[in-house]
Design an enzyme around this catalytic site. Structure first.
Site, PDB file in Angstrom:
ATOM      1  N   ASP A 185       3.562   1.668  -8.664  1.00  0.00           N
ATOM      2  CA  ASP A 185       2.164   1.285  -8.880  1.00  0.00           C
ATOM      3  C   ASP A 185       1.568   1.774 -10.198  1.00  0.00           C
ATOM      4  OD1 ASP A 185       1.826  -0.401  -6.763  1.00  0.00           O
ATOM      5  OD2 ASP A 185       1.168   1.148  -5.385  1.00  0.00           O
ATOM      6  N   TYR A 239      -3.158  -2.964  -1.308  1.00  0.00           N
ATOM      7  CA  TYR A 239      -3.571  -1.656  -0.790  1.00  0.00           C
ATOM      8  C   TYR A 239      -4.663  -1.005  -1.617  1.00  0.00           C
ATOM      9  CZ  TYR A 239       0.035  -0.755   2.746  1.00  0.00           C
ATOM     10  OH  TYR A 239       0.814  -0.773   3.871  1.00  0.00           O
TER      11      TYR A 239
HETATM   12 CU    CU Z   1       2.019   0.844   4.008  1.00  0.00          CU
END
Ligand code: CU
Length: 779
Positions: free
Chosen positions: A389, A470
């Site tokens: 990320d 997320y």
């Molecule tokens: Cu997860």
């Protein structure tokens, strides 16, 4: 059919200083010494608690602050003027382009003399990421530009000293060219089978592309999966896999030579579309159902009414002046006996520097290095996915915090700045800071005739980074007992798998949908300096033993002992927490023993679940995630080993820009400058409760760092926020207080029902579908 996904600009420079509270501007006081240490007025003359923000002058300049506008402009200007680099503004895949710029964090060896007041501030350098696309082998290379400001000594040179990949750290990019023609071939080939399977049009689907792109022996293979359309507001694409996959060979830079090499459906591989179409018309061919989007996937209020739920819930309030001080120019923060500088890296997010406790540095640098999400599954998308990320920008993807939801309404907010191509932008309310009186005391004891009890007041600094599906919440918590907790939580849409044959990799959580098992591992750096830089790693184990004592008539007794030792070298310092939690580790200073002869230090330990990667020697991450295969590591600090990873490690996993394993070369950890690299994380097995979103309450991981033989006693005893209740033999009770002022003013009601600010903020970065033609994730 490919969805036009917005990728957002990463690369953040520094914090901008915006401070608000309850949606209002904070009243800043002048940074005078008496306000820093003095007693603050809680009550305004009109009887309403006046929320004020004390200020303080930072002891020195924040040398970790991101590039200023001028520095960024100077560095960019210098790069574009370089004939050798031959950069093109807004260039394409066949040009050389600048895709990111940020501060190159100064070397610790240059900073320490400055912090000790014995040297000048280290020179400022920019760290730029450039793509070189003019050859048949395009690559990314990082450069360092400086010293800034621009002058005759300013140079741009390849940034190699932070890389384990020698000599030049050129990272070959295998997916830099647009695949429009290939996508159009896939679309036309898929049209019939999509009609046969689902009686739908191919335009109703998008393609999800696996990340990272896979290269083996020069051959570039890309898997893509057909994904259902999302119809409403919500980006539900990661929970709409349809179980049809296509493989392409994208070797070389001539897209006209790229080809489709196979199809996968119901775990049966077909070499060509005709093979699949023929099979689909045979009797006995199993046609599978679709994952159909609906309210189950959407973020609406659903379900039966809950008792009393519409009534206002309890809230915390700030009854008067805040009890911490900030220098918004230098992003310096002081709370109780703690102080630190705040910085934001575009790649890695919020970092704290020069954390001092009771006037002495305990941590030089504390921050996240990389956040991985490694999946597995029966299909090639899940099996091939590991998100790195920081490549999407953990700092540049910080989102504005929602007042009263992400943080209490009385929080102090800071904006974060980031680089959007060649423009500097500010993300408002990117960081919040607040004190909170926790829902349990930090201390209590009742004895004959007395009860002693102390409030547990914590100071927290929080940010949220949204990377695709997320939202990651990162919180640094400071407490009166001298401890610091680093916590991470995840919420948002899971990335799910199609259900067929996926039983060993997840649960069936909706019609035709499997929750796809995955590991989250977030690696943090904590560079401890306990009473100086020379420290050692102490281990204390609780071990079972059989002992014979002089007082027990020679009879053996089964019992336990403390086995104390020191970890001697780096090679012994790749460590997993013991299953029973009975091995303790602390960074201590053997040369500064306390009056009892014990080495003072700071212990670090899990405060919630933690995780390292389950997969051993991952075929996907290879050497690019060697910082994630144990719970923690300790190395000797070196300027050349400042980072556990590089945001572009996934471009060449076999030989990444930073192979963390190469830091372990047998060096002594005995009274050296030590760095602890610890992993937070979750082994995430999604269940029905992850729909529509995973929740922060359980997707949580944390580490606590606490003083260990460091102080003569518990420092929280110093607080006024405690009472003692005593009773005499006659049953008469009295309460002893210790100087805490009572709240006598009324509270500003805006704290109880805060205005939610609608901020003009950058949207979250979308990593899906991943598009290698935009390796800088800018769309
Ligand atoms: Cu997860």
């Amino acid at each position: 059919m490919r969805r036009d996904t917005s990728f957002v600009l990463p690369f953040l420079g520094s914090l901008a200083s915006i401070a608000t509270v309850s949606g209002h501007r904070v009243e800043h006081r002048a940074p005078i010494e008496s306000q820093y240490h003095g007693i603050l007025s809680r009550q305004a003359s009109d009887g309403v608690c006046k929320v004020t923000q004390p200020t303080v002058a930072a002891p020195s300049k924040n040398i970790w602050a991101g590039l200023t506008n001028q520095e960024m402009a100077d560095a960019i200007d210098f790069l574009y003027k370089s004939k050798e680099l031959n950069l093109t503004r807004d260039g394409g895949s066949w040009d050389n382009t600048l895709i990111g710029i940020d501060l190159l964090q100064p070397n610790k060896s240059d900073v320490l003399p400055f912090l000790a007041g014995k040297g000048a501030a280290p020179p400022r350098y920019a760290r730029a990421t450039l793509t070189f696309g003019t050859s048949m082998e395009p690559y990314i290379q990082e450069y360092m530009i400086g010293p800034l400001a621009q002058g005759i000594q300013t140079k741009a040179q390849p940034l190699t000293f932070l890389s384990t990949r020698k000599p030049d750290n050129k990272l070959r990019v295998y997916d830099s060219d647009a695949a429009a023609n290939l996508i159009s071939t896939i679309t036309s080939q898929a049209a019939d089978i999509i009609k046969i399977l689902w009686n739908m049009n191919v335009d109703d689907f998008s393609l999800t592309t696996v990340s990272p792109t896979r290269e083996e022996n020069g051959q570039v293979t890309v898997w893509q999966g057909f994904t259902g359309s999302w119809t409403g507001l919500f980006d539900t694409e990661t929970i709409l896999p349809q179980g049809l996959y296509v493989r392409t060979d994208r070797t070389g830079r001539d897209p006209s030579k790229w080809k489709i090499t196979g199809w996968l459906y119901n775990n049966i591989f077909y070499r060509g579309i005709d093979e699949l179409k023929t099979a689909a018309t045979q009797p006995g061919f199993e046609k599978l159902g679709m994952v159909v989007e609906g309210s189950w996937a959407q973020l609406e209020k659903v379900g039966d009414a809950l008792p009393f739920d519409e009534l206002p819930p309890p809230v915390s309030v700030q009854p008067g002046a805040k009890r911490f001080s900030i220098d918004t120019k230098e992003n310096f923060v002081s709370w109780m006996d703690f102080s630190f500088y705040v910085s934001v890296s575009g790649d890695m997010g919020v970092r704290l520097f020069d954390i001092k406790y009771k006037g002495k540095r305990i941590i030089y640098e504390l921050g996240m290095e990389e956040a991985l999400a490694h999946y597995s599954g029966i299909d090639p998308i899940q099996s091939g996915t590991c998100y790195f990320d920081t490549m999407y920008g953990f700092g540049s993807s910080i989102v504005p915090l929602v007042n009263g939801y992400d943080c209490p309404a009385y929080s102090t907010y800071l904006g974060t700045a980031y680089m959007d191509r060649t423009t500097r932008r500010t993300q408002p309310n990117g960081i919040c800071m607040f004190e909170i009186n926790e829902d349990l005391p930090i201390q209590r004891h009742s004895g004959p005739g007395f009860t002693s009890i102390t409030k547990n007041i914590a100071f927290k600094l929080r940010s949220v980074t949204t990377v695709g599906n997320y939202d990651y919440q990162t919180t640094y918590e400071f407490r009166m007992d001298g401890s610091i907790t680093v916590g991470a939580r995840a919420s948002g849409y899971i990335q799910a798998a199609y259900v067929a044959k996926n039983e060993e990799y997840g649960f069936n959580i909706y019609d035709n949908l499997s929750g796809s098992m995955h590991d989250h591992v977030l690696t943090f750096k904590a560079d401890f300096d306990i009473l100086g830089e020379k420290n050692s790693l102490q281990k204390v184990e609780f071990v079972p033993t059989t002992e014979t004592y002089v007082w027990n008539d020679g009879k053996p007794r089964n019992t336990m002992k403390a086995k104390k030792s020191f970890i001697a070298t780096e090679d012994e310092a790749k460590i997993n927490w013991s299953p029973n939690g009975n091995s303790m580790y602390a960074v201590v200073n053997k040369d500064a023993k306390n009056k009892y002869g014990e080495a003072p230090g700071y212990r670090f330990m899990p405060a919630a679940g933690v995780a390292a990667l389950t997969i051993q020697n991952s075929s996907v991450t290879q050497n690019a995630a060697n910082h994630a295969d144990h719970h923690f590591y300790v190395t000797k600090q070196k300027d050349t080993e400042a980072r556990a990873a590089n945001p572009y490690n996934l471009l060449d996993p076999a030989n990444p820009a930073v192979d963390f394993a190469k830091y372990f070369d047998g060096e002594s950890l005995d009274q050296q400058d030590l760095v602890v690299w610890f992993n937070l994380g979750m082994h995430h097995m999604p269940h029905t409760g992850d729909l529509p979103n995973t929740v922060f309450s359980t997707a949580h991981s944390a580490i606590t760092i606490e003083p260990f033989n460091y102080l003569p006693g518990d420092p929280s005893r110093a607080t006024t926020q405690q009472i003692r209740i005593t009773s005499d033999s006659g049953g008469n009770r009295s309460v002893t207080e210790f100087g805490a002022k009572h709240v006598t003013c009324s509270v500003d009601l805006s704290q109880l029902d805060p205005k939610v600010e609608i901020l003009n903020a950058t949207i979250a970065v979308h990593k899906l579908p991943y598009d290698g033609t935009r390796p800088n994730r800018i769309g």
